[in-house]
Design a protein around this motif. Structure first.
Motif, short mmCIF file in Angstrom:
data_model
loop_
_atom_site.label_atom_id
_atom_site.label_comp_id
_atom_site.label_asym_id
_atom_site.label_seq_id
_atom_site.Cartn_x
_atom_site.Cartn_y
_atom_site.Cartn_z
N MET A 1 0.83 -1.17 0.00
CA MET A 1 0.00 0.00 0.00
C MET A 1 0.88 1.24 0.00
O MET A 1 2.00 1.20 0.47
N LYS A 2 0.31 2.31 -0.55
CA LYS A 2 1.03 3.58 -0.53
C LYS A 2 0.39 4.50 0.50
O LYS A 2 -0.84 4.57 0.60
N ILE A 3 1.24 5.18 1.25
CA ILE A 3 0.78 6.18 2.21
C ILE A 3 1.63 7.42 2.04
O ILE A 3 2.75 7.36 1.55
N GLU A 53 5.82 3.34 -0.17
CA GLU A 53 5.21 2.04 -0.43
C GLU A 53 5.57 1.17 0.77
O GLU A 53 6.75 0.94 1.03
N VAL A 54 4.55 0.73 1.51
CA VAL A 54 4.81 -0.01 2.75
C VAL A 54 3.94 -1.26 2.80
O VAL A 54 2.87 -1.33 2.19
N ASN A 55 4.40 -2.24 3.58
CA ASN A 55 3.56 -3.41 3.85
C ASN A 55 2.77 -3.14 5.14
O ASN A 55 2.96 -2.10 5.78
N ILE A 76 -0.77 11.09 8.56
CA ILE A 76 -0.67 9.99 7.61
C ILE A 76 -1.92 9.98 6.75
O ILE A 76 -3.04 10.10 7.24
N PHE A 77 -1.70 9.86 5.44
CA PHE A 77 -2.79 9.85 4.47
C PHE A 77 -2.73 8.56 3.65
O PHE A 77 -1.64 8.07 3.33
#
Length: 88
Positions: A1-3, A53-55, A76-77
């Protein structure tokens, strides 16, 4: 996912709780303000805002780091722009 992670430099007091919890994402700069890293690196230089890009595990850790900030300087969005934290 991207944040997207944003540090409000006017609110940051350099408490470093975010650095303690999520050192791969947060580090203090020379002004003792938190900057946002990308998995421990600084592509494009030091910045107060970065899309990552994070898990799921990384996301939870970054969220904990944001929640630990005594001045709520970290926002955080989600990728679609929805604000996840703080939920004001």
């Amino acid at each position: 996912m991207k944040i997207r992670v944003v540090v409000d430099r006017d609110l940051c007091i350099g408490a470093a709780s975010c650095v303690t919890i999520a050192p791969e994402t947060f580090q203090l700069n020379d002004e003792n303000l938190a900057v946002v890293l990308d998995h421990g690196t600084e592509p494009g230089g030091r910045t107060f805002e970065r899309t990552l890009e994070v898990n799921e595990e990384e996301y939870e850790n970054i969220l904990l780091g944001a929640q630990s900030c005594p001045t709520l300087a970290i926002s955080i969005f989600k990728e679609d722009g929805t604000k996840v934290f703080p939920d004001v």
